[in-house]
Design a protein around this motif. Structure first.
Motif, mmCIF file in Angstrom:
data_model
loop_
_atom_site.group_PDB
_atom_site.id
_atom_site.type_symbol
_atom_site.label_atom_id
_atom_site.label_comp_id
_atom_site.label_asym_id
_atom_site.label_seq_id
_atom_site.Cartn_x
_atom_site.Cartn_y
_atom_site.Cartn_z
ATOM 1 N N LEU A 103 0.844 -1.290 0.109
ATOM 2 C CA LEU A 103 -0.051 -0.072 -0.081
ATOM 3 C C LEU A 103 1.143 1.224 -0.009
ATOM 4 C CD1 LEU A 103 -2.588 -0.986 2.837
ATOM 5 C CD2 LEU A 103 -3.039 -1.047 0.326
ATOM 6 N N ALA A 104 0.487 2.436 -0.731
ATOM 7 C CA ALA A 104 1.080 3.550 -0.565
ATOM 8 C C ALA A 104 -0.076 4.503 -0.473
ATOM 9 C CB ALA A 104 1.962 3.900 -2.092
ATOM 10 N N ASN A 105 0.292 5.326 0.589
ATOM 11 C CA ASN A 105 -0.993 6.388 1.106
ATOM 12 C C ASN A 105 -2.485 5.568 1.050
ATOM 13 O OD1 ASN A 105 1.056 8.104 1.807
ATOM 14 N ND2 ASN A 105 0.482 9.440 0.003
ATOM 15 N N ASP A 106 -2.605 4.173 1.391
ATOM 16 C CA ASP A 106 -3.647 3.619 1.328
ATOM 17 C C ASP A 106 -4.253 3.081 0.088
ATOM 18 O OD1 ASP A 106 -3.707 3.859 4.055
ATOM 19 O OD2 ASP A 106 -4.647 5.875 4.084
ATOM 20 N N ASP A 107 -3.459 3.285 -0.930
ATOM 21 C CA ASP A 107 -3.803 2.881 -2.459
ATOM 22 C C ASP A 107 -3.125 1.673 -2.610
ATOM 23 O OD1 ASP A 107 -5.594 4.857 -3.180
ATOM 24 O OD2 ASP A 107 -3.903 6.150 -3.845
ATOM 25 N N LEU A 108 -3.806 0.599 -3.181
ATOM 26 C CA LEU A 108 -3.108 -0.924 -3.290
ATOM 27 C C LEU A 108 -2.114 -0.468 -4.393
ATOM 28 C CD1 LEU A 108 -3.577 -3.741 -2.666
ATOM 29 C CD2 LEU A 108 -5.092 -3.785 -4.722
ATOM 30 N N VAL A 109 -0.901 -1.074 -4.204
ATOM 31 C CA VAL A 109 0.112 -1.166 -4.964
ATOM 32 C C VAL A 109 0.384 -2.368 -5.414
ATOM 33 C CG1 VAL A 109 2.766 -0.908 -5.232
ATOM 34 C CG2 VAL A 109 1.307 0.972 -4.207
ATOM 35 N N GLN A 110 0.375 -2.776 -6.788
ATOM 36 C CA GLN A 110 0.548 -4.211 -7.342
ATOM 37 C C GLN A 110 1.603 -4.340 -7.973
ATOM 38 O OE1 GLN A 110 -3.561 -4.615 -9.108
ATOM 39 N NE2 GLN A 110 -3.907 -6.353 -7.499
ATOM 40 N N SER A 111 2.514 -3.409 -8.453
ATOM 41 C CA SER A 111 3.550 -3.268 -9.145
ATOM 42 C C SER A 111 4.485 -2.177 -8.968
ATOM 43 C CB SER A 111 3.368 -3.559 -10.624
ATOM 44 O OG SER A 111 2.640 -2.019 -10.965
ATOM 45 N N CYS A 112 5.809 -2.525 -9.209
ATOM 46 C CA CYS A 112 6.782 -1.240 -9.197
ATOM 47 C C CYS A 112 6.100 0.045 -9.786
ATOM 48 C CB CYS A 112 7.952 -1.430 -9.864
ATOM 49 S SG CYS A 112 9.018 -2.833 -8.987
ATOM 50 N N ARG A 113 5.620 -0.173 -10.985
ATOM 51 C CA ARG A 113 5.095 0.872 -11.788
ATOM 52 C C ARG A 113 3.891 1.433 -10.993
ATOM 53 N NH1 ARG A 113 4.949 -1.475 -18.053
ATOM 54 N NH2 ARG A 113 6.825 -2.276 -17.110
ATOM 55 N N GLU A 114 3.017 0.825 -10.612
ATOM 56 C CA GLU A 114 2.037 1.497 -9.762
ATOM 57 C C GLU A 114 2.515 2.188 -8.479
ATOM 58 O OE1 GLU A 114 -1.212 -1.941 -10.183
ATOM 59 O OE2 GLU A 114 -1.585 -0.598 -8.392
#
Lengths: 343, 592
Positions: free
Chosen positions: A297-308
């Motif tokens: 998670l980054a600032n509560d957003d789901l992160v599924q890859s480096c790009r995200e």
């Protein structure tokens, strides 16, 4: 003029609009079937980049020349060398990017065909509110097999400029849009055809956007009449310049070393966001991050890859707080960093 | 330039006034405007259609009143179609509302979890209004489609909500959600379908049911309509109509083969099970599938689409090409799911109430259920309509159908009790005379002119395949004698399956399944007269079926006699036995 007068009334009286919907029923029969078949044969499904989070890897395009030129919107789908176009009969062909740009963010692709059924750009139609319309698109990728795309019906509610945004960014296109009363701008629909009930081309279905003021998703198409010249240029492969060109966002890796860590090299489309290196004594080390932590998670957003992760980082400015949640073994651990100046 | 919009707007304005006219609001205005007669006629027709179909739309609620869906009545005795996911977990009894404002009890008859269809029966009347079923194969993109039902459970008086839209696509394939719930060959509409519309009808402009609404595409806007709804085609449901009244968990089918397609739109058999009916019929790896179920096949998806509309066990015409030569076969479709997988949907049968507890007679019987499940509520006056049994959602309806077929069997006369010896004489087509003896312990087929004889001895399993071509013919006839003389007692298991077209092309026949040791038999009964017209025996799971067909019976006393019977095996021509005489008598078992 009678229609202008009616336009006024229709706008003020939503109930009448609803009735209108019911009663336009009568014309769709017999030759309408023929119309649908013809338009469907000029609409293609496109498959390209995407598949991440909310980015669909499918879209729509319309044939605009007998030689296989396809008009579509310029979005992430085209961010690959291997875009495939699927014709209404199921034929799959590689599509080459010819040119893209223009105020409306249009793009032209080409497939190798001859005598393709196509929309004649010299016969674009213009219509006002109250006009029954049809939308043709690969919405939701429902037509996953060797079959034509989906058709939906509606009525033009408004033609005019629309302050809108895409994600956190304002839409750069400031021209008129055709707003319709049907849920048309679904995943995969962008690039589809908006036609009159008799199949005359009015516009191209736009990307998914929200109204800046109301935050509502907008169902709209970009009218093509004023873009005949631009499309002609795109077909010829000419570079179309302009200040208001909307380019697809290209996410590039961000050097995170100023924060004291680095992710694993971003080698595939969905490289998991593992921390490769943590610099001893850096802010990252002090906040408790370790090598091999997986950022989820980054600032509560789901992160599924480096790009995200980089995409999220792009949205932050110096001094902002970056809250990351990492998975370590079976544990979830939170860490907070202050964003420094990043490249 | 604006001619076009003018025309539409004129129609629209006229239509608006005609609407006012019909709602009785503005006669004065209407008198001043010349209405095109076709507008009035079309409008009047639509009103009449909606008036006619509204009473057939059902609001369905589980007994605990939590949630709900829709359905449509399709027969005067209350047969009602809905979605499986509407009745899932609701127990065998439901509450249903019609547009007469009344609430009716309903009982669950059968479920199809793969196709997301369920059949329930509304109770209390034999004159329910019902909707006509249309032909969904004729539905085209651009047709208008009306959805009716109870979206968002708005209708507290059960007046159905009507939404109106366009067919956006046909023959759509929707990938399975989870492991089940595969929507094949469905109709896509932009008609607004929302939560609560589930199970409700999709009508064509003539007011015929062309589909059952069950799915929508949702996205960023949340769980509401986003322009794409999907209806299960009614022609698929027609295939399952009798299956859905069997009280069972109905299964869909596979071919027993996997296929792949190449860039030239040819579909090639990739792998094939060597115990599948398709294999026994001659289909092999590398063969090109040309058509299936009468539809040309150009992609893997198309094959899946066609496959999805048929119940397990149907025989479906398949045309394939090998070395330039075309072959047509009728393979029997294999089960899509294992019995264990289907069991999950049947739910645990309710256990009998504890006899030591004092029964409260005026109360519905709350039945204890496994931990975490809600108790099943059974209305006292309808409790005879439910029988719990492992593997069934409601065994009562299976029992009813079995009884009906067994009664039909009795109409063939009295074949006597056990320990009978049946002797047939006649000719095999082509002239060779035959003598056939069926008895409790052994069966014998003699062909005197050819000096050949075949013996099936119940004590020697290696003889069970005995017959003209080692196809198990004598065992098939033996099982028939067992059935006629012992009835249900001849088998360890028996249930009503549903109906199917006999041999893939013939009349629709009712199918009864029996199991005796590992021998599976499907018995076929004429749906009109109820007469036994044939059966297929599968001696072992790895053997092709051996079938017997009896096209005509000669009525006689004390029992009817087959005029002829034929022996059919997958992939081989049938052998016809003309019967001159049939004698039945007692037999004494030889001393061991």
């Amino acid at each position: 003029m009678f229609w202008k007068h009616t336009q006024f009334d229709l706008r003020r009286t939503p109930l009448w609009c609803a009735l209108l919907l019911l009663f336009v029923a009568a014309p769709v029969r017999g030759d309408q079937q023929e119309t649908l078949t013809q338009v469907l044969s000029k609409t293609v499904k496109l498959y390209g980049a995407g598949g991440l989070a909310n980015l669909a890897s499918y879209g729509t395009g319309i044939l605009i020349s007998p030689d296989g030129h396809i008009l579509t919107v310029w979005n992430h789908l085209l961010d690959t060398d291997s875009v495939v176009a699927v014709l209404d009969n199921g034929r799959r062909l590689p599509a080459t990017f010819i040119a893209g740009a223009g105020e409306a963010g249009l793009a032209v692709l080409k497939i190798e065909v001859r005598n393709a059924p196509h929309f004649d750009l010299n016969q674009l139609a213009q219509r006002g509110p109250g006009t029954p319309v049809l939308g043709f698109s690969n919405m939701f990728n429902v037509a996953a097999g060797d079959e034509p795309v989906s058709v939906i019906h509606g009525v033009i509610a408004m033609v005019g400029p629309l302050p809108a945004r895409r994600g956190r960014f304002d839409m750069t296109y400031k021209g008129d849009v055709i707003v319709v009363d049907a849920v048309m701008n679904n995943p995969g629909a962008a690039g589809g055809a908006l036609t009159t009930a008799s199949g005359e081309l009015l516009g191209i279905i736009g990307k998914e956007i929200r109204d800046s003021r109301s935050n509502l998703w907008i169902n709209y198409a970009i009218p093509l009449y004023d873009f005949r010249e631009t499309i002609g240029q795109l077909v010829r492969g000419e570079v179309v310049t302009g200040d208001r060109v909307e380019l697809p966002p290209v996410i590039r890796p961000v050097d995170t070393m100023p924060m004291g860590f680095r992710l694993v090299p971003d080698v595939v489309a969905r490289t998991p966001a593992y921390i490769d290196v943590v610099q001893p004594g850096s802010p990252a080390a002090e906040s408790g991050l370790l090598q091999d932590d997986l950022i989820v998670l980054a600032n509560d957003d789901l992160v599924q890859s480096c790009r995200e992760f980089y995409e999220r980082l792009h949205q932050l400015q110096k001094g902002d707080v970056l809250r990351v949640t990492v998975r370590r073994g079976r544990e979830l651990i939170n860490a907070e960093l202050i964003v420094p100046e990043l490249n | 330039m604006h001619d076009y919009s003018n025309r539409y707007l004129t129609v629209a304005v006229a239509a608006i006034f005609s609407a006012l006219l019909f709602t009785g609001g503005a006669n004065r205005l209407a008198a001043q405007i010349e209405l095109p007669p076709e507008v009035i006629a079309a409008e009047q027709q639509r009103i009449e259609v909606i008036d006619r179909i509204s009473p057939t739309v059902v609001a369905i609620f589980p007994p605990d009143g939590q949630g709900g869906g829709s359905g449509v009545l399709i027969s005067p005795d209350g047969l009602t179609l809905t979605n499986f996911h509407v009745v899932d977990g609701a127990g065998p009894f439901l509450k249903c509302g019609l547009n007469d404002g009344k609430i009716y009890d309903a009982v669950l008859m059968g479920i199809d979890p793969t196709g997301d269809v369920a059949m329930i029966q509304l109770l209390g009347r034999d004159d329910f209004p019902f909707a006509r079923l249309g032909n969904s194969d004729t539905v085209k993109v651009g047709d208008w489609a009306l959805a009716m039902g109870n979206p968002f459970l708005l209708a507290e008086d059960f007046q159905p909500t009507l939404t109106f839209g366009m067919v956006s696509g046909v023959q759509r394939y929707q990938y399975p959600a989870g492991t089940f719930l595969e929507y094949t060959d469905c109709i896509q509409v932009d008609t607004s379908i929302n939560p609560g519309n589930s199970g409700g009808p999709l009508f064509n402009e003539q007011g015929e049911v062309v589909g059952i609404n069950g799915r929508i595409s949702v996205e960023k806007r949340g769980r509401v309509n986003a322009g794409a709804g999907y209806a299960i085609s009614i022609n698929q449901i027609k295939n399952f109509r009798d299956h859905l009244q069997s009280g069972r968990v109905v299964d869909h089918a596979t071919l027993g083969a996997t296929v792949r397609s190449d860039e030239f739109s040819t579909v090639i058999v990739d792998t094939i099970l060597e115990t599948s009916s398709a294999y026994f019929c001659g289909l092999r790896r590398g063969d090109e599938i040309i058509s299936f179920g009468g539809r040309p096949i150009g992609s893997v998806n198309q094959l899946k689409n066609v496959l999805g509309i048929y119940p397990k066990g149907w025989k479906i015409p398949l045309v394939y090409r090998r070395d330039g030569e075309r072959f047509e076969i009728f393979p029997r479709l294999e089960a899509l799911h294992s019995t264990g997988e289907l069991l999950e949907f049947a739910g645990e049968p309710p256990m009998p109430a504890n006899p030591e507890e004092e029964p409260k007679e005026e109360m519905p019987i709350p039945l204890p259920l496994p931990h975490g499940k809600k108790p099943i509520v059974i209305p006292e006056e309808h409790k005879h309509l439910y029988t719990g049994r492992l593997g069934f959602v409601n065994y009562h309806f299976n029992q009813t159908r079995q009884d009906k077929l067994l009664n039909g069997l009795k109409s063939l006369g009295d074949f006597g009790g056990p320990d009978r010896k049946w002797t047939f004489t006649g000719q095999i087509a082509g002239g060779a005379e035959f003598k056939l003896v069926l008895a409790e312990f052994a069966c014998l087929l003699e062909l005197p002119r050819e000096q050949r004889a075949f013996l099936m001895d119940l004590g020697r399993p290696e003889t069970f395949v005995a017959g003209l071509n080692s196809e198990g013919m004598l065992m098939a006839l033996y099982e028939w004698q067992q059935f006629m003389t012992k009835g249900k007692d001849a088998f360890t298991e028996m249930y009503y399956v549903g109906s199917e077209p006999l041999d893939g092309v013939g009349q629709r026949v009712d199918v009864l399944f029996t199991l005796d040791s590992e021998r599976e038999i499907r018995w076929y009964f004429d749906q009109g007269a109820g007469q036994l017209v044939g059966w297929d025996l599968r001696l072992r799971p790895d053997m092709p079926e051996c079938g017997i067909r009896i096209p005509t019976w000669k009525p006689d006393q004390p029992h009817s006699t087959p005029v002829q019977f034929s022996v059919v095996v997958d992939g081989k021509p049938a052998t016809v036995f003309e019967v001159n005489s049939m004698e039945t008598g007692d037999v004494t078992k030889p001393a061991p």
